[in-house]
Scaffold this motif. Structure first.
Motif, PDB file in Angstrom:
ATOM      1  N   LEU A  58      50.296  39.291  32.344  1.00  0.00           N
ATOM      2  CA  LEU A  58      48.844  39.180  32.382  1.00  0.00           C
ATOM      3  C   LEU A  58      48.411  37.762  32.024  1.00  0.00           C
ATOM      4  O   LEU A  58      48.998  37.129  31.143  1.00  0.00           O
ATOM      5  CB  LEU A  58      48.202  40.182  31.422  1.00  0.00           C
ATOM      6  CG  LEU A  58      48.497  41.659  31.704  1.00  0.00           C
ATOM      7  CD1 LEU A  58      47.836  42.538  30.644  1.00  0.00           C
ATOM      8  CD2 LEU A  58      48.031  42.060  33.098  1.00  0.00           C
ATOM      9  N   VAL A  59      47.373  37.291  32.715  1.00  0.00           N
ATOM     10  CA  VAL A  59      46.842  35.949  32.481  1.00  0.00           C
ATOM     11  C   VAL A  59      45.334  36.059  32.305  1.00  0.00           C
ATOM     12  O   VAL A  59      44.658  36.682  33.123  1.00  0.00           O
ATOM     13  CB  VAL A  59      47.159  34.999  33.654  1.00  0.00           C
ATOM     14  CG1 VAL A  59      46.671  33.582  33.339  1.00  0.00           C
ATOM     15  CG2 VAL A  59      48.640  35.010  33.987  1.00  0.00           C
ATOM     16  N   ASP A  60      44.809  35.474  31.225  1.00  0.00           N
ATOM     17  CA  ASP A  60      43.367  35.459  30.984  1.00  0.00           C
ATOM     18  C   ASP A  60      42.783  34.116  31.411  1.00  0.00           C
ATOM     19  O   ASP A  60      43.327  33.057  31.080  1.00  0.00           O
ATOM     20  CB  ASP A  60      43.057  35.703  29.505  1.00  0.00           C
ATOM     21  CG  ASP A  60      43.291  37.149  29.094  1.00  0.00           C
ATOM     22  OD1 ASP A  60      43.595  37.970  29.979  1.00  0.00           O
ATOM     23  OD2 ASP A  60      43.191  37.450  27.898  1.00  0.00           O
ATOM     24  N   HIS A  61      41.680  34.177  32.137  1.00  0.00           N
ATOM     25  CA  HIS A  61      41.021  32.971  32.643  1.00  0.00           C
ATOM     26  C   HIS A  61      39.625  32.894  32.032  1.00  0.00           C
ATOM     27  O   HIS A  61      38.871  33.871  32.048  1.00  0.00           O
ATOM     28  CB  HIS A  61      40.921  33.030  34.164  1.00  0.00           C
ATOM     29  CG  HIS A  61      42.218  33.344  34.855  1.00  0.00           C
ATOM     30  ND1 HIS A  61      43.099  32.378  35.274  1.00  0.00           N
ATOM     31  CD2 HIS A  61      42.774  34.548  35.177  1.00  0.00           C
ATOM     32  CE1 HIS A  61      44.140  32.968  35.840  1.00  0.00           C
ATOM     33  NE2 HIS A  61      43.970  34.274  35.795  1.00  0.00           N
ATOM     34  N   ASP A  62      39.300  31.728  31.531  1.00  0.00           N
ATOM     35  CA  ASP A  62      38.002  31.510  30.878  1.00  0.00           C
ATOM     36  C   ASP A  62      36.957  31.218  31.946  1.00  0.00           C
ATOM     37  O   ASP A  62      36.840  30.102  32.444  1.00  0.00           O
ATOM     38  CB  ASP A  62      38.116  30.338  29.901  1.00  0.00           C
ATOM     39  CG  ASP A  62      36.807  30.081  29.166  1.00  0.00           C
ATOM     40  OD1 ASP A  62      35.957  30.984  29.146  1.00  0.00           O
ATOM     41  OD2 ASP A  62      36.645  28.966  28.624  1.00  0.00           O
ATOM     42  N   VAL A  63      36.191  32.254  32.319  1.00  0.00           N
ATOM     43  CA  VAL A  63      35.112  32.097  33.296  1.00  0.00           C
ATOM     44  C   VAL A  63      33.877  32.791  32.753  1.00  0.00           C
ATOM     45  O   VAL A  63      33.970  33.715  31.947  1.00  0.00           O
ATOM     46  CB  VAL A  63      35.490  32.670  34.681  1.00  0.00           C
ATOM     47  CG1 VAL A  63      36.703  31.950  35.258  1.00  0.00           C
ATOM     48  CG2 VAL A  63      35.754  34.175  34.599  1.00  0.00           C
ATOM     49  N   GLN A  64      32.724  32.344  33.186  1.00  0.00           N
ATOM     50  CA  GLN A  64      31.462  32.914  32.715  1.00  0.00           C
ATOM     51  C   GLN A  64      30.734  33.727  33.789  1.00  0.00           C
ATOM     52  O   GLN A  64      29.655  34.265  33.535  1.00  0.00           O
ATOM     53  CB  GLN A  64      30.530  31.804  32.206  1.00  0.00           C
ATOM     54  CG  GLN A  64      31.076  31.038  31.006  1.00  0.00           C
ATOM     55  CD  GLN A  64      32.005  29.909  31.418  1.00  0.00           C
ATOM     56  OE1 GLN A  64      31.665  29.082  32.263  1.00  0.00           O
ATOM     57  NE2 GLN A  64      33.193  29.861  30.820  1.00  0.00           N
ATOM     58  N   ALA A  65      31.313  33.808  34.984  1.00  0.00           N
ATOM     59  CA  ALA A  65      30.730  34.614  36.054  1.00  0.00           C
ATOM     60  C   ALA A  65      31.825  34.971  37.044  1.00  0.00           C
ATOM     61  O   ALA A  65      32.816  34.240  37.188  1.00  0.00           O
ATOM     62  CB  ALA A  65      29.595  33.870  36.758  1.00  0.00           C
ATOM     63  N   VAL A  66      31.649  36.104  37.710  1.00  0.00           N
ATOM     64  CA  VAL A  66      32.609  36.570  38.709  1.00  0.00           C
ATOM     65  C   VAL A  66      31.836  36.964  39.971  1.00  0.00           C
ATOM     66  O   VAL A  66      30.825  37.671  39.898  1.00  0.00           O
ATOM     67  CB  VAL A  66      33.422  37.781  38.191  1.00  0.00           C
ATOM     68  CG1 VAL A  66      34.298  38.351  39.304  1.00  0.00           C
ATOM     69  CG2 VAL A  66      34.264  37.393  36.983  1.00  0.00           C
TER      70      VAL A  66
END
Length: 448
Positions: A302-310
């Motif tokens: 699993l990889v977490d990505h720092d984003v504020q919108a999808v």
């Protein structure tokens, strides 16, 4: 003949009907009304193609020629299911073809998909294309955003998110779109594809345009370049796949230029959760691996990505059509070669369908010609068995709309609106600036 939907699918069907040799040889006069719920024609070409794609928008020129034919009449601002029922259409037309397209986002079934900050691509595209039924304002949140999908829509959304708003001022965008995009602070756009580089669905033209934006550079991780036997076979069998892979490989090995904005392409990443409590704060993906037959399987990493919108761009669905059966899972009208089927899988006399509402949102705009050819061929084959319209006179249908208080627009009205939009753009050196408001569009088209 009545056609519901004035996008490419409906207009192509009208064009083929006017050219049908069987009808011409029979001496049967062909009269076609193309109806649309919007005051303007062209559907997806006007409201689904990114504003910085003038080459694709040139399809309007071919569609214009069809609607300009004397056998064809455009009637806009008429909504089937609200202003009209199926029985109304069957009273006025010998046959009806539904070409209503696909207008909804396919849902993303993962935790967090309902969080504020998770958007459907269809909604975003409609906003930046100034669709009259969308809200005026759109706030592009955050500095880092994710786009989920590996098709042309995903690429369009990513490009618009990364692009400087001023670079769109030569297009037909409206002031509210320029303001909304101008206020964004996005520095990084991440596009996630579940499968590998050889399975991506975007076209080389769309892909190349990502790298032609001032101030933006495309970043591709070499670790995503996994190829299996099926991938190598796909590269050999398809020039499009071969070109895509070559472009991506070149991007992966080049040095970064240090541009202020970056557009990251991630392959073999499956979204499993959108992170956040009150709104989107990140995206969790699972690393995938190829299975050798063109498929993929999860690795558990699993990889977490720092984003504020999808932004979800995983496909469109059609909407249910009043008085007709509907396949909710596929988002289409059940049909056999364009003949609409009832609940017992029997053809409904005189009712047909074409385009994305017939087969789902696959292929490019031009592919709807093949759908229209099949549907029209079956319609013509059925012509001797169709019950004739009770009130076929062209003016009787317009009287019906007038009696119901429907402020319909016409082909002449659209040309008036088109000229108005061109006049708005002329002082700014632009081909046109769209009129956004439905009320204004209708008023101008009707010369009120």
């Amino acid at each position: 003949m009545g056609i519901v939907g004035a996008g490419p699918a409906g207009i192509y069907a009208a064009d083929i009907l006017t050219k049908d040799e069987t009808l011409a040889a029979s001496g049967v006069p062909v009269s076609i009304d193309v109806l649309d719920r919007l005051p303007s024609p062209y559907g997806l070409v006007r409201y689904g193609v990114a504003p910085d794609h003038p080459r694709i928008k040139q399809i309007q020129q071919a569609l214009h020629k069809v609607l300009d034919k004397p056998q064809v009449r455009f009637i806009g601002n008429v909504e089937y299911g609200r202003d009209l029922k199926l029985e109304d259409l069957r009273r006025h037309y010998d046959a009806v073809v539904f070409a209503t397209g696909s207008d909804r986002d396919r849902p993303l079934d993962i935790p967090g998909a309902d969080l504020p900050g998770c958007h459907g691509a269809a909604d975003f595209v409609a906003w930046y294309d100034s669709h009259p039924d969308t809200p005026e304002d759109w706030r592009v949140e955050g500095t880092s955003v994710a786009v989920i999908g590996a098709g042309n829509v995903a690429v369009d959304v990513a490009r618009i998110l990364a692009k400087d708003a001023d670079d769109l001022l030569e297009t037909d965008i409206t002031d509210n779109v320029h303001r909304g995009l101008g206020a964004k602070g996005v520095t990084d756009v991440h596009v996630f594809a579940r499968r590998g580089i050889a399975q991506a669905k975007f076209t080389p033209m769309e892909l190349r345009e990502l790298d032609k934006q001032p101030g933006v550079e495309v970043v591709v991780d070499p670790e995503d370049f996994e190829l299996c036997e099926a991938s190598l076979a796909a590269i050999e069998e398809s020039n499009q796949t071969k070109t895509n892979v070559k472009i991506l490989q070149n991007w992966a090995i080049r040095d970064l230029r240090g541009e202020p904005r970056r557009l990251h392409l991630h392959f073999l990443h499956r979204p499993v959760e959108i992170l956040g409590t009150d709104r989107v704060t990140g995206l969790r993906t699972e690393r995938m691996e190829l299975t050798g037959d063109g498929g993929v399987r999860g690795t558990g990493e699993l990889v977490d990505h720092d984003v504020q919108a999808v932004y979800r761009a995983i496909g469109y669905l059609g909407s249910p059509v009043a008085d007709l059966p509907f396949d909710e899972e596929r988002g289409v009208i059940p049909n056999d070669g364009g003949r609409v089927l009832d609940l017992d899988d029997q053809p409904i006399p005189g009712v047909y369908t074409t385009g994305w509402i017939k087969r789902g949102p696959v292929g490019l705009i031009g592919h709807t010609k093949g759908d229209a050819l099949e549907t029209v061929a079956n319609l013509v084959a059925d012509r001797d068995f169709l019950a004739p319209a009770a009130e076929p006179e062209p003016e009787s249908f317009l009287r019906l709309l007038g009696e119901r208080g429907v402020p319909f627009t016409t082909w002449e009205g659209w040309q008036r609106l088109e000229s108005h939009e061109e006049s708005l753009g002329e002082p700014h050196g632009r081909k046109r600036i769209k009129v956004r408001s439905r009320e204004d569009m209708t008023r101008i088209a009707r010369a009120e």
